[in-house]
Design a protein around this motif. Structure first.
Motif, PDB file in Angstrom:
ATOM      1  N   LYS A 193      41.649  27.285  40.574  1.00 55.59           N
ATOM      2  CA  LYS A 193      41.694  26.625  39.268  1.00 55.59           C
ATOM      3  C   LYS A 193      41.811  25.119  39.422  1.00 55.59           C
ATOM      4  O   LYS A 193      41.160  24.359  38.712  1.00 55.59           O
ATOM      5  N   GLU A 194      42.659  24.671  40.348  1.00 51.95           N
ATOM      6  CA  GLU A 194      42.828  23.236  40.571  1.00 51.95           C
ATOM      7  C   GLU A 194      41.539  22.594  41.059  1.00 51.95           C
ATOM      8  O   GLU A 194      41.169  21.511  40.617  1.00 51.95           O
ATOM      9  N   ALA A 235      39.159  22.363  38.169  1.00 54.72           N
ATOM     10  CA  ALA A 235      39.582  21.323  37.230  1.00 54.72           C
ATOM     11  C   ALA A 235      39.250  19.936  37.764  1.00 54.72           C
ATOM     12  O   ALA A 235      38.805  19.059  37.014  1.00 54.72           O
ATOM     13  N   LYS A 236      39.458  19.713  39.048  1.00 54.97           N
ATOM     14  CA  LYS A 236      39.133  18.410  39.640  1.00 54.97           C
ATOM     15  C   LYS A 236      37.634  18.153  39.587  1.00 54.97           C
ATOM     16  O   LYS A 236      37.197  17.023  39.356  1.00 54.97           O
ATOM     17  N   LYS A 271      45.515  29.776  41.937  1.00 54.37           N
ATOM     18  CA  LYS A 271      45.912  28.433  41.521  1.00 54.37           C
ATOM     19  C   LYS A 271      45.050  27.385  42.200  1.00 54.37           C
ATOM     20  O   LYS A 271      44.614  26.421  41.566  1.00 54.37           O
ATOM     21  N   GLU A 272      44.796  27.559  43.486  1.00 59.45           N
ATOM     22  CA  GLU A 272      43.985  26.597  44.217  1.00 59.45           C
ATOM     23  C   GLU A 272      42.564  26.555  43.675  1.00 59.45           C
ATOM     24  O   GLU A 272      41.969  25.491  43.555  1.00 59.45           O
TER      25      GLU A 272
END
Length: 70
Positions: free
Chosen positions: A43-44, A47-48, A40-41
């Motif tokens: 992917k985040e 994305a940022k 998740k980290e």
């Protein structure tokens, strides 16, 4: 702890079963596996990084009216 386990696996160090079990238990807290969280980290963060490329543009300046709304 990871270095100790590598040395045991390569036969450089003799260790008791208790020492091996303790090292295995300690490694889980110092080194994370790829599947244990982190996805998740990652992917985040990706994305940022991509979202920063598409930031909203500033509105146009009102030069013709002297900067005042008409």
């Amino acid at each position: 702890m990871l270095q100790l386990l590598q040395d045991i696996a390569l036969g450089r160090v003799e260790a008791s079963t208790t020492q091996v079990r303790a090292a295995i238990a300690a490694v889980q807290y110092t080194h994370t596996k790829k599947g244990d969280g982190g996805k998740k980290e990652e992917k985040e963060a990706a994305a940022k990084k991509v979202a920063s490329r598409f930031s909203p543009a500033a509105p146009p300046k009102l030069v013709a009216a002297g900067g005042k709304k008409v």
